[in-house]
Write a protein that holds these residues in place. Structure first.
Motif, PDB file in Angstrom:
ATOM      1  N   UNK A  25      -5.626   2.262   2.890  1.00 55.88           N
ATOM      2  CA  UNK A  25      -4.581   2.782   3.783  1.00 55.88           C
ATOM      3  C   UNK A  25      -5.204   3.087   5.146  1.00 55.88           C
ATOM      4  N   UNK A  26      -6.357   3.745   5.093  1.00 55.62           N
ATOM      5  CA  UNK A  26      -6.990   4.153   6.359  1.00 55.62           C
ATOM      6  C   UNK A  26      -7.540   2.971   7.152  1.00 55.62           C
ATOM      7  N   UNK A  27      -8.029   1.933   6.465  1.00 54.29           N
ATOM      8  CA  UNK A  27      -8.655   0.854   7.250  1.00 54.29           C
ATOM      9  C   UNK A  27      -7.691  -0.304   7.566  1.00 54.29           C
ATOM     10  N   UNK A  28      -6.426  -0.145   7.192  1.00 53.57           N
ATOM     11  CA  UNK A  28      -5.436  -1.159   7.579  1.00 53.57           C
ATOM     12  C   UNK A  28      -5.225  -2.263   6.554  1.00 53.57           C
ATOM     13  N   UNK A  29      -6.023  -2.287   5.490  1.00 51.30           N
ATOM     14  CA  UNK A  29      -5.861  -3.325   4.460  1.00 51.30           C
ATOM     15  C   UNK A  29      -4.472  -3.280   3.833  1.00 51.30           C
ATOM     16  N   UNK A  30      -4.016  -2.079   3.543  1.00 49.39           N
ATOM     17  CA  UNK A  30      -2.698  -1.921   2.919  1.00 49.39           C
ATOM     18  C   UNK A  30      -1.602  -2.426   3.860  1.00 49.39           C
ATOM     19  N   UNK A  31      -1.768  -2.155   5.166  1.00 49.90           N
ATOM     20  CA  UNK A  31      -0.772  -2.606   6.146  1.00 49.90           C
ATOM     21  C   UNK A  31      -0.676  -4.133   6.125  1.00 49.90           C
ATOM     22  N   UNK A  32      -1.825  -4.813   5.980  1.00 53.81           N
ATOM     23  CA  UNK A  32      -1.790  -6.289   5.912  1.00 53.81           C
ATOM     24  C   UNK A  32      -1.010  -6.744   4.680  1.00 53.81           C
ATOM     25  N   UNK A  33      -1.210  -6.042   3.551  1.00 49.33           N
ATOM     26  CA  UNK A  33      -0.495  -6.425   2.322  1.00 49.33           C
ATOM     27  C   UNK A  33       1.003  -6.214   2.491  1.00 49.33           C
ATOM     28  N   UNK A  34       1.363  -5.048   3.005  1.00 49.21           N
ATOM     29  CA  UNK A  34       2.789  -4.724   3.150  1.00 49.21           C
ATOM     30  C   UNK A  34       3.442  -5.682   4.148  1.00 49.21           C
ATOM     31  N   UNK A  35       2.755  -5.929   5.256  1.00 50.07           N
ATOM     32  CA  UNK A  35       3.315  -6.821   6.278  1.00 50.07           C
ATOM     33  C   UNK A  35       3.543  -8.221   5.705  1.00 50.07           C
ATOM     34  N   UNK A  36       2.676  -8.631   4.766  1.00 54.31           N
ATOM     35  CA  UNK A  36       2.811  -9.977   4.187  1.00 54.31           C
ATOM     36  C   UNK A  36       3.925 -10.042   3.145  1.00 54.31           C
ATOM     37  N   UNK A  37       4.417  -8.857   2.725  1.00 56.91           N
ATOM     38  CA  UNK A  37       5.532  -8.842   1.775  1.00 56.91           C
ATOM     39  C   UNK A  37       5.150  -8.430   0.367  1.00 56.91           C
ATOM     40  N   UNK A  38       3.956  -7.832   0.200  1.00 58.10           N
ATOM     41  CA  UNK A  38       3.564  -7.391  -1.146  1.00 58.10           C
ATOM     42  C   UNK A  38       4.373  -6.158  -1.541  1.00 58.10           C
ATOM     43  N   UNK A  39       4.666  -6.068  -2.835  1.00 61.21           N
ATOM     44  CA  UNK A  39       5.332  -4.873  -3.367  1.00 61.21           C
ATOM     45  C   UNK A  39       4.227  -3.989  -3.938  1.00 61.21           C
ATOM     46  N   UNK A  40       4.022  -2.843  -3.302  1.00 60.10           N
ATOM     47  CA  UNK A  40       2.863  -2.027  -3.692  1.00 60.10           C
ATOM     48  C   UNK A  40       3.269  -0.992  -4.731  1.00 60.10           C
ATOM     49  N   UNK A  41       2.496  -0.959  -5.828  1.00 57.52           N
ATOM     50  CA  UNK A  41       2.780  -0.052  -6.938  1.00 57.52           C
ATOM     51  C   UNK A  41       1.786   1.101  -6.933  1.00 57.52           C
ATOM     52  N   UNK A  42       2.071   2.140  -7.723  1.00 57.27           N
ATOM     53  CA  UNK A  42       1.132   3.263  -7.794  1.00 57.27           C
ATOM     54  C   UNK A  42      -0.160   2.843  -8.496  1.00 57.27           C
TER      55      UNK A  42
END
Ligand code: MIC
Ligand code: SF4
Length: 641
Positions: free
Chosen positions: A337-354
């Motif tokens: 989350x802090x280094x932007x990796x999650x943002x790349x996943x979300x922007x690409x359309x990934x559905x992020x789970x817990x």
């Protein structure tokens, strides 16, 4: 005498006498772990032992499986587990903190120590040089009570790694290649120990992917040396003090040696419905994919998540694919989350789970009818995803990301010449605020256990009679998994602390009429093929059949953890002396077995329907016989006083 790593750690923890392969040995367990799906039963059994506080160096109770809370049951279990941890001196890893194996590796694993976990993927911590073994909940309860762990001294196989992996090829491909060569039975009775110059090219999370999936080989456990790479990992986790060097002596002997040149390994895929049904990816290129799921205790580390994030960056998931991602721990999730990796996943359309097991155990994200789902997980048994006719393929995070983008099985090397090549961080974000530490004994003693209505008392255990009589309730084939015997998934998993309700689902993927028939027949026998009970450590695959009156299981051979669970719950495990006799028994046949001669090795099983006598053997040694006679381990421990 020159020793390998396995022998060194076992010797240090040995409480029995000799260390000959195949002989029963007992070792002291430094640490234990449980997860919620096996934990509720493990702690009910621990309570029955009457021990006031755990006697290990460290015991952790995790919540990671039953996190889909569709009614009161799962959260009732979480609260029960939290109160148990507070009362008996355990660490409690709260839901949301991550998958037990990933968190244990990050925060608790220590080279040279022993770990017993009520989950078959406990060997993950072999990635930092632990002897980490999966077992049934009752064995873990006994270890928490201070008893040693009894098992057969394994043979030790050296997997000698040379060379270095090519770009876009990763640890998952190594273990898939081993599964291709050795099969799901290849590791039974063995420890897989890694060595050779290739070891130092692999980071700790990569090593842990390999030791994790050693469970699929049927191995007792898998282990890597503890070296400078391990030291750097522990330092980055602010746990440098836990590090010690661990390596095999120069002339250490091994029972077998397997050579693996890492530079020759290519992307691999395990096809439905077995982790050893492995082929090189190139044989499947172009196959359309409808779902991609990334996560599970095999592939959910910072390294894996960042590899996927880098591959997805600036792109969009293919319109025909649903991509779900579950990072393995709060630490991983916070870092990406802090280094932007999650943002790349979300922007690409990934559905992020817990951060939890999620789709790996059928807790949501079941694929559509007959669809192909590519997963970075470790098991693809039929129906485990929640969709009976889904086709689940096991792959690396690199292959998963490539398929998510292209919509078809694609060689990840086509994503670009340069692979993401993720560097391990110098320091991880370390914040154990989701782990509750043990209470001091005085305070612990005042804690009240929280018991919801789904937590039912333990079933009764009856001593073994002199003669076992009954019909064959079911006859099954080779490689039957505990997912066949006692399935998991969102509907059945919440019943883990309620055996009468759980028993209604025994063998449901194969024969839904089994529970009714078992009750009508007043119990009886189960016949199985080779490697019966492979897969998970769930003791419910013994406990629930016992509740339905199963007295003995006769097979060609057993998987290790399930065999131990059968003994623990007083079900007599037997093997055919002549494998061909498997053909001399059928469902419905009336059997009789005089067990007064149990102290000898073989017994005569009378098939009264067919009028034939069959010689059967039992794998019981020493105290196993007393346990079976007492109707299981709890009865045995009580008579022992
Ligand atoms: C699994 O992967 O099958 C599980 C769910 O983690 C099991 C434990 C269980 O059934 O609770 C395992 O691997 O032991
Ligand atoms: Fe959880 Fe799946 Fe790992 Fe089992 S294999 S512990 S269900 S993530």
């Amino acid at each position: 005498m020159a020793m390998n790593i396995t022998q060194k750690i076992i010797k240090k923890h040995l409480v029995s006498e000799n260390m000959t392969a195949g002989e029963k040995i007992a070792i002291k367990m430094d640490q234990t772990l449980t997860q919620d799906a096996t934990g509720t039963m493990a702690y009910l059994q621990f309570e029955a032992l009457g021990v006031p506080r755990v006697k290990t160096k460290l015991s952790v109770s995790y919540v990671d499986h039953n996190t889909l809370q569709t009614d009161f049951m799962n959260m009732d279990d979480h609260r029960f587990l939290q109160s148990i941890a507070a009362k008996y001196g355990l660490y409690f890893s709260r839901p949301g903190n991550g998958i037990c194996h990933q968190v244990h590796l990050e925060r608790f694993g220590a080279p040279g120590q022993t770990l017993l976990g009520s989950d078959s993927h406990t060997p993950t911590c072999g990635g930092v040089g632990m002897i980490a073994i999966g077992a049934g909940g009752l064995d873990v309860a006994l270890a928490m009570g201070g008893d040693p762990f009894y098992f057969s001294m394994p043979k030790v196989v050296l997997v000698k790694l040379t060379g270095k992996l090519q770009p876009w090829v990763s640890a998952k491909d190594i273990i898939l290649e081993l599964l291709r060569r050795l099969t799901v039975k290849g590791g039974v009775g063995k420890v897989i120990e890694y060595g050779g110059l290739g070891v130092k090219t692999l980071s700790v999370p990569e090593r842990a992917t390999i030791t994790n999936m050693g469970a699929e080989l049927g191995a007792t456990t898998s282990i890597f040396p503890s070296d400078e790479v391990t030291k750097a990992f522990l330092k980055a986790q602010k746990r440098e003090k836990s590090w010690t060097r661990l390596e095999a002596d120069p002339n250490a002997a091994y029972d077998e040696v397997v050579e693996l040149d890492l530079s020759k390994i290519e992307p691999m895929v395990a096809k439905p419905h077995s982790p050893d049904n492995v082929v090189p990816l190139k044989e499947l290129e172009g196959t359309p994919v409808q779902q991609v799921a990334i996560g599970s205790c095999t592939n959910s580390s910072y390294r894996d998540m960042m590899t996927v994030a880098a591959a997805l960056k600036g792109k969009t998931v293919h319109p025909d694919v649903s991509l779900v991602i579950a990072p393995g721990s709060k630490q991983v999730l916070e870092m990406i989350t802090k280094n932007g990796g999650l943002a790349s996943m979300i922007a690409a359309g990934a559905r992020v789970l817990e951060s939890a097991c999620g789709p790996c155990i059928g807790m949501g994200q079941a694929p559509s009818t007959k669809s192909i789902s590519l997963r970075t997980f470790n098991r693809n048994f039929e129906g485990r995803s929640g969709t009976k006719d889904a086709q689940v393929y096991l792959v690396s995070p690199e292959v998963a990301a490539a398929a998510a983008l292209k919509g078809v099985i694609t060689d990840p090397r086509k994503l670009g010449k340069k692979s993401p090549n993720i560097k391990m961080p110098n320091t991880f974000i370390v914040d154990d605020n989701m782990v509750i530490s043990p209470l001091p004994p005085k305070k612990a003693a005042t804690v009240e256990i929280v018991r919801g209505p789904n937590i039912k008392p333990l079933p009764e255990f009856k001593p073994l009679p002199n003669v076992l009589q009954g019909k064959i309730i079911i006859k099954v084939g080779d490689n039957i998994t505990t997912d066949h015997i006692m399935p998991a998934g969102a509907k059945i998993l919440p019943l883990r602390s309620n055996i009468p309700a759980m028993a209604e689902h025994v063998f449901s993927p194969i024969d839904p009429a089994f529970p009714k028939r078992a009750k009508e027949m007043g119990g009886g026998f189960v016949i199985g093929g080779a490697n019966y009970g492979q897969g998970s450590s769930r003791e419910h695959a013994a406990l629930a059949p016992m509740y339905l009156g199963v007295k003995a299981v006769v097979t060609k051979s057993f998987a290790r953890i399930h065999l131990a669970n059968l003994i623990n719950f007083g079900i007599l495990p037997l093997t055919f002396a002549n494998e061909g006799d498997y053909n001399n028994v059928e469902q419905g046949d009336d059997l009789e077995l005089d067990v007064t001669g149990l102290d000898g090795k073989s017994l005569i099983l009378k098939n009264k329907t067919k009028g034939v006598d069959l010689e059967v053997k039992h794998p019981l040694v020493g105290r196993d016989i007393d346990i079976i006679k007492a109707g299981g381990s709890l009865g045995y421990v009580k008579t022992r006083g």
